[in-house]
Design a protein around this motif. Structure first.
Motif: not given
Length: 877
Positions: A348-359, A444-453
């Motif tokens: 999004i613009g010059s920022w990178y983002w990621d979201a994930a769900a894991f089990y 183990m279950t979880g969700v994450t969201f990260n962004a950087s820029g």
């Protein structure tokens, strides 16, 4: 790194690195092992070394309710590289990253197919290992995927087939001038029986000795049973699994660009085995269960030892018989582990983002064979009754009226391998068809969201930032069978463990350029990070990190980091079933009732139960545990001189101070502190008036897991690389990694310190050589390639306290230096590569360590299998 070794487990590869120390398990651990392989960075413990896969947590795995990752469950064929971050990283990754992080990066972009077949065997023609793996991948403009499957089999090595482990070696300096002698067990196949009753007993143990001759007094120097050959020194291990990684670019959606969906899936099945010597059936001496062999038992009357004076049949109060007819105590493990991650990334613009769900899920079953039901053993060695037809039965009183239905009398006086041996019917009854079964698992279950820029442009460069949030749920359980729960099996007693916790986290990181393009300062950058973690078990914690990187010029860079780290209490530490033990302790309040003793319920004059006695003590999990906390300093430099192209030198000093370590106080320390200072009196329950017991006597001591003690450790790591590049005689490069442990002090609950640096103590955290190093050189020219590697583990000092507390006596465990070589030839026209390798060229044996629990050495540290030959063929399509 992986291709130049014969090892087929990532855990084994990591354990060979010089920054490995302590007591992480591997498949060389037979008695006490589980078939798992763990890694302890800098010896701070596997539970304090965080394992990630592509930057995300991996599910804990093992035999149930585990705190660490079994590295055997990570498919080696999918690994592109391994990143080891050797400083506290809780500010970035959260709990468990006290020692650092092992981040396993998998293949992402791959076109084509590859088949590898690897097989090897020792120079003793055992310990075979075979691995077959197949990988297929495809990359397009918008997508890529990699799919892989593998199968690995490791066959056993018997302890009896190696000189260093074919017999137990004891250290008895008081009556043996050399200090060394062959050891063994007093529970022998030829019997060791003592009577201390009034029926003719004289307290002398009787045996027939290894030759099964006439009864005579037991001789502790010649009669013990050598159990070592019946053990594995390399356990069998079979694994297979598959994995798939892929992504697909969906495109742009307004301000969201390069939107891509990702997926990861891994599955591993492991079947492993532990086999130790047949059960030493000694109900009273080894299991604390009285089961006297009756003088009214048919077999004792006819074949048992007689009183040396009167010739009477004796009641054998302490009898011992090695049950070799069972073939050994066999433990079979089967585990299944899988982990699935679905994610979406983009810009999004010059920022990178990621979201994930894991089990992630790990389930396990453990089967134990070769053990016995103690209640049935007591029945089988009691009185017997023989009817008119010669049928022999167990009887409570030796009469027909007392016959026990189905009970088969046990004859412990026969010779194995003959018609007098213990029969299958006898074994079947005392085992009760008993096969111990334990079920376990981890989730183990979880969700994450990260962004950087970038945030903004500063005079010295761009201010960068990253932030993220995560929610994670973790659970685990272990459920033993009913006989273990009741504690009536020779397999031991165990309680169920089960529980869960959840955590919510948020973090932020900043990269702040301070100065640039100045004399003496090519670049000066400040890094800041902080992570907030909120657990439903103990509350919240915030951990931060400050780093400084100063590039003096293009050749020399100085760096330093100060960070906080923590380790949250694990499932077994929190939720292990609570149980009673009976340690031998002494209550000082009995003879000297200080005011704190009186306040705790002891009469002013004390009470009459003085001396060393066994007191009921409660142990197990504690849901009130708090996290371990650590302060970590890392400082060093990187030197890449312009005058020596291809050369680099990295030196780092590290220091870790850990507090609130999770352990136990110890029953004796609790009693002593209560009497001396009043501390811990709340952990001692005492009998009061009207209870029927002695007033003030200890009713129970609560010695549950708690936060106590800590670790102070420091050392220096050095890494150097030199690549000559293309020369007239091919390409040549060298590497050297050195680890020097300067201090490793473990602080006990009472404030005392156990020094670990340069020492090996099997019962105190393991092996900590002051010096370890790995050297490697690679040469290639055309289709040929040669690799040579050397691994050095320095000398350590061990105390001689395994069998007898020889105060002040110590010895030196010798160093080990291993040389490996590998030769490869690439048939490019056939897309085929052949590799031959030889590990441990000089057939170096592990050094003797008398305090080692397995095989007279430390199987967790030293190379034990000896010289090993292997070959590999690789096909590319």
């Amino acid at each position: 790194m992986i291709d130049t070794q014969s090892r087929v487990s990532i855990g084994d590869v990591l354990q060979r690195m010089p920054f490995s120390a302590g007591a992480a398990v591997n498949t060389g651990v037979n008695n006490g092992g589980s078939g798992a392989v763990n890694f302890s960075l800098r010896g701070l413990g596997s539970e304090r070394t965080l394992v990630l896969i592509n930057g995300r947590r991996a599910v804990a795995s093992g035999l149930g309710a585990n705190a660490v990752v079994d590295l055997n469950n990570i498919p080696p064929t999918m690994i592109q590289r391994i990143e080891v971050l050797k400083d506290g990283a809780s500010a970035v990754y959260g709990s468990d990253a006290v020692a650092g992080v092992v981040n396993i990066i998998t293949r992402q972009d791959y076109d084509g197919a590859e088949l590898n077949v690897t097989s090897g065997i020792t120079s003793e023609s055992d310990g075979e290992q075979t691995t077959v793996d197949f990988t297929f991948g495809n990359t397009t403009e918008r997508s890529n995927f990699v799919v892989s499957t593998y199968y690995t089999e490791q066959k056993p090595i018997w302890a009896g087939d190696r000189d260093y482990s074919d017999a137990e070696i004891w250290f008895h300096p008081y009556w043996n001038p050399t200090g060394q002698e062959l050891g063994g067990s007093s529970a022998t196949p030829w019997g060791n029986h003592t009577s201390a009753t009034s029926v003719g007993g004289d307290g002398v143990p009787y045996t027939r000795g290894p030759g099964y001759g006439d009864w005579r007094p037991y001789d502790g120097t010649t009669d013990p049973y050598n159990y070592a050959p019946a053990n594995y020194t390399q356990t069998p291990n079979e694994r297979w699994g598959f994995s798939a990684f892929g992504n697909y670019e969906l495109g742009d959606f307004g301000a969201l660009t390069n939107v891509t969906v990702t997926g990861e899936a891994m599955f591993t099945h492991r079947a492993s085995q532990r086999l130790i010597a047949p059960e030493p059936l000694a109900p009273l001496a080894f299991f604390g269960t009285p089961a006297p062999y009756s003088d009214q038992n048919f077999y004792n009357i006819n074949f048992g030892p007689k009183h040396s004076v009167t010739g009477d049949t004796m009641v054998l109060t302490d009898w011992r018989r090695r049950m070799v007819e069972t073939g050994g105590r066999d433990q079979i493990h089967e585990t299944n582990t899988h982990q699935i991650t679905l994610g979406i990334t983009g810009d999004i613009g010059s920022w990178y983002w990621d979201a994930a769900a894991f089990y992630g899920e790990n389930d396990a079953s453990v089967i134990d064979e070769g053990y016995f039901h103690l209640d049935r053993v007591a029945e089988a060695v009691g009185p017997t009754y023989m009817d008119a037809n010669g049928n022999l039965s167990c009887s409570t009183d030796g009469t027909e009226a007392g016959v026990i239905d189905g009970c088969v009398p046990l004859n412990i006086f026969g010779q194995p391998g003959t018609d007098t041996a213990i029969t299958p019917e006898m074994l079947q009854y005392i085992s009760g068809n008993y096969v111990s079964m334990t079920q376990g698992g981890n989730d183990m279950t979880g969700v994450t969201f990260n962004a950087s820029g970038p945030v903004m442009e500063l005079p010295a460069g761009e201010l960068g930032a990253a932030f993220g949030v995560e929610r994670r749920n973790v659970s685990g359980f272990s459920q033993p069978d009913s006989l273990q729960l009741l504690g009536v099996s020779t397999a031991g007693s165990a309680l169920a463990t089960g529980g869960s916790y959840s955590v919510e986290e948020a973090y932020v990181e900043l990269a702040v350029p301070l100065l640039a393009d100045m004399t003496g300062i090519d670049n000066l950058e400040l890094s800041l990070a902080s992570r907030f973690s909120d657990y439903d078990t103990f509350g919240d914690t915030t951990n931060s990190k400050v780093g400084l990187r100063w590039a003096v010029d293009e050749q020399f860079t100085v760096r330093a980091t100060v960070s906080e780290a923590f380790r949250a209490p694990s499932i077994p530490e929190l939720f292990e079933g609570q149980y009673l033990t009976y340690p031998q302790v002494s209550d000082p309040c009995a003879n000297n009732a200080t005011p704190s003793c009186v306040a705790d319920g002891v009469p002013a004059g004390g009470y009459n139960n003085a001396g060393s006695i066994q007191l009921p003590t409660q142990q197990g999990g504690n849901t009130a545990l708090q996290p371990e906390e650590a302060d970590i300093l890392t400082a060093g430099f990187v030197y890449q001189p312009a005058y020596l192209d291809g050369f680099s030198l990295t030196v780092d000093y590290w220091e870790t101070e850990l507090e609130n370590a999770i352990s136990t106080l110890g029953a004796q320390l609790i009693l002593d502190n209560c009497q001396q200072t009043g501390q811990h009196c709340g952990l001692v329950d005492r009998w009061g008036a009207g209870s029927g017991a002695t007033v003030g006597d200890v009713r129970q001591i609560r010695n549950l897991n708690t936060n106590v003690g800590g670790i102070n450790a420091e050392g220096v790591d050095l890494s150097t690389r030199y690549s000559l590049g293309e020369t007239g005689f091919g390409m040549l490069d060298f590497s050297l990694d050195v680890s020097h442990v300067m201090q490793y002090d473990k602080i006990q609950a009472d404030g005392s310190v156990i020094e670990h640096a340069g020492r090996f103590e099997d019962n105190h955290d393991g092996n900590f050589p002051e010096w370890r190093w790995n050297f490697q050189t690679n040469w290639s020219m055309g289709p040929w390639a040669v690799n040579y590697a050397a691994r050095y583990i320095g000398k350590v000092t061990e105390p001689l306290t395994k069998w007898y507390n020889v105060v002040g006596e110590e010895r030196e465990v010798e160093e080990q230096l291993i040389h490996d070589v590998q030769l490869s030839y690439d048939f490019e026209s056939y897309n085929t590569r052949f590799t031959l390798g030889l590990d441990n060229i000089t057939d170096e044996q592990p050094p003797y360590a008398y305090s080692g629990f397995n095989d007279n050495t430390d199987v967790r540290t030293y190379e034990t299998r000896g010289r090993y030959y292997y070959g590999r063929v690789s096909f590319s399509f």
